[in-house]
Each structure stands twice: as structure tokens, then as C-alpha cells.
Design an enzyme around this catalytic site. Structure first.
Site, PDB file in Angstrom:
ATOM      1  N   LEU A  62       0.931  -1.252   0.194  1.00 50.38           N
ATOM      2  CA  LEU A  62       0.109  -0.099  -0.096  1.00 50.38           C
ATOM      3  C   LEU A  62       1.006   1.144  -0.198  1.00 50.38           C
ATOM      4  CD1 LEU A  62      -2.736  -0.938   2.681  1.00 50.38           C
ATOM      5  CD2 LEU A  62      -3.051  -1.192   0.184  1.00 50.38           C
ATOM      6  N   ASP A  63       0.451   2.348  -0.604  1.00 43.55           N
ATOM      7  CA  ASP A  63       1.227   3.454  -0.713  1.00 43.55           C
ATOM      8  C   ASP A  63       1.209   3.859   0.765  1.00 43.55           C
ATOM      9  OD1 ASP A  63       1.225   3.664  -3.327  1.00 43.55           O
ATOM     10  OD2 ASP A  63      -0.679   4.893  -3.645  1.00 43.55           O
ATOM     11  N   SER A  64       2.279   4.832   1.145  1.00 40.48           N
ATOM     12  CA  SER A  64       2.644   5.314   2.498  1.00 40.48           C
ATOM     13  C   SER A  64       1.247   5.925   3.152  1.00 40.48           C
ATOM     14  CB  SER A  64       3.771   6.192   2.577  1.00 40.48           C
ATOM     15  OG  SER A  64       3.702   7.308   1.744  1.00 40.48           O
ATOM     16  N   ARG A 165      -6.601   5.802  -7.019  1.00 41.59           N
ATOM     17  CA  ARG A 165      -6.309   7.236  -6.836  1.00 41.59           C
ATOM     18  C   ARG A 165      -6.666   7.849  -8.283  1.00 41.59           C
ATOM     19  NH1 ARG A 165      -0.762   7.827  -3.836  1.00 41.59           N
ATOM     20  NH2 ARG A 165      -1.341   9.925  -3.784  1.00 41.59           N
TER      21      ARG A 165
END
Length: 233
Positions: A62-64, A165
Site C-alpha cells: 500500500l502507498d504510505s 486514486r
């Protein structure tokens, strides 16, 4: 143990599943910087008093700025089998997002071709079959209005970088806090309103179906009934 330990959702000899908070990278950080991987290794070393290095394979990322379920493999065989499940599309991946505008229509499928823009450090929509582009597909449905925005559930059909996103933004519904993809509304520090709420996969050894779920963080300010629907399956 680290001052902010990981929340463990499931653990056996083959798997370690955790609930990643926003603001923490999954892996690939500078030495001395905390990540899901470093904290998980510390957790295992201390719990089982393991000397030397601890093996952990990251099979979901997962993205930060994103929170939710992350799956780690405790053996190389488990890592290989789980990676193949993700690559073949066998893993069910469900996300929740708070967006700044209700999607129109309220549910449907989004299909785009996406390409990495190295200069802007983001993904972009390009014409079909553009050289180097990948096909990105997802299903979405609107769950309803909440205090901060509209809650949307997303089922990923592919696993492209920044896919949710970018595609939601392209459709006119940017994720709260996601300035990179056009949202001007401020959200929580180091976070965007995107959560991996559930992952469904087969156990790498027993083949038993498993489902792991994560609750939305308090910063989402969801109605109480809504929050409970994201609980463990």
C-alpha cells in the site's frame, strides 16, 4: 518493541497479516526509517526470540498515505504462492474511499489505460495501447454520504500503481487529501482517505479461503453503523 507496534490481524507459521496505518511505508525506506516490513520483523524477532535475520516477503503493498490490510509471507514458498495468486487475479481486493464528489453514475466499472509519468512522479491516463501503458479496471459502488465526503467501495480488477486514486479522480471524484490527483480538500496528516478494507485469498499451504478486514481509522468520522460493516469477516 517499537513505540507504535503494528496491529496484527492474523498470524501463523506461513502468514503475517497486519493493519497498516497511514503515514508508514510498506517497505523500501532508508536505513533506520520505520516501515511495515521493519516493524513486522522486529515483532517476530522479539515474540519468538529469533537470533539473526527474520525472513518476511511482502506480497501486498500500500502507498504510505493509504491504510489497511497488508499481507506478509513468513516463508519463501508462501511468498511465491501468494504472489502468484495476486498476479493471476485470484485475490479479492476491496477498498473504501472518501471522495470529494459523489460518483456519476452511483456505481459502475472504470476502465482506462495508465502510464507512469516519471517527471511528475505519478500515473497518467493515456490512449489505449500506448507503448508501455497498462490496462486498469475496477468496479465501484457508492455507499452513501458521510460527514467528510461520499463513501465509495472499490473492487480492484487489476493491480496498477495508484490505480484507484487516478481512476476516481479522472471520473470526477477525487479522494480526500490526495493533492497529487487533484483533491483540494485537506484530510488527516500524512494520509489520504483510502483504505484496503478487505483482502480475500487462499492459504498458501492449506488452500483454505481466508478473509482479512480492517476498520476505517477514526479520522474518517464515519457513522457508527457504517464502521461496523467493515469488521472482521
Amino acid at each position: 518493541m517499537a513505540s507504535s507496534p503494528l496491529e496484527v490481524l492474523y498470524e501463523d507459521n506461513h502468514l503475517l497479516v497486519v493493519n497498516k496505518p497511514a503515514g508508514l511505508a510498506t517497505q523500501g525506506v532508508a536505513e533506520g526509517t520505520a516501515s511495515v516490513l521493519t516493524r513486522a520483523k522486529t515483532y517476530l524477532k522479539q515474540k519468538y526470540k529469533k537470533p539473526g535475520n527474520v525472513y518476511l516477503g511482502v506480497v501486498s503493498r500500500l502507498d504510505s498515505t493509504v491504510s489497511g490490510v497488508v499481507v506478509l509471507a513468513r516463508t519463501s514458498k508462501a511468498a511465491d504462492r501468494l504472489t502468484k495468486q495476486f498476479q493471476s487475479g485470484e485475490v479479492g481486493k476491496t477498498y473504501w474511499a472518501l471522495v470529494d464528489a459523489a460518483p456519476q453514475p452511483a456505481e459502475g466499472e472504470l476502465s482506462h489505460w495508465v502510464l507512469k509519468d516519471d517527471r511528475q512522479r505519478r500515473m497518467t491516463i493515456v490512449p489505449p495501447r500506448t507503448r508501455g501503458a497498462q490496462h486498469a479496471r475496477l468496479n465501484y459502488r457508492t455507499l452513501g454520504a458521510e460527514r467528510l465526503g461520499t463513501l465509495v467501495e472499490v473492487q480492484l480488477l487489476t493491480g496498477r500503481k495508484h490505480q484507484i486514486r487516478l481512476q476516481l479522480s479522472e471520473s470526477g471524484s477525487s479522494i480526500l487529501g490526495d493533492r497529487k490527483y487533484g483533491c483540494r480538500k485537506v484530510f488527516a496528516d500524512q494520509a489520504i482517505a483510502l483504505l484496503c478494507v478487505r483482502l480475500e485469498l487462499a492459504h498458501p499451504t492449506t488452500k483454505k479461503p481466508l478473509s482479512f478486514s480492517s476498520e476505517p481509522p477514526p479520522t474518517w468520522k464515519l457513522s457508527k453503523g457504517r464502521r461496523s460493516k467493515a469488521g472482521p469477516q
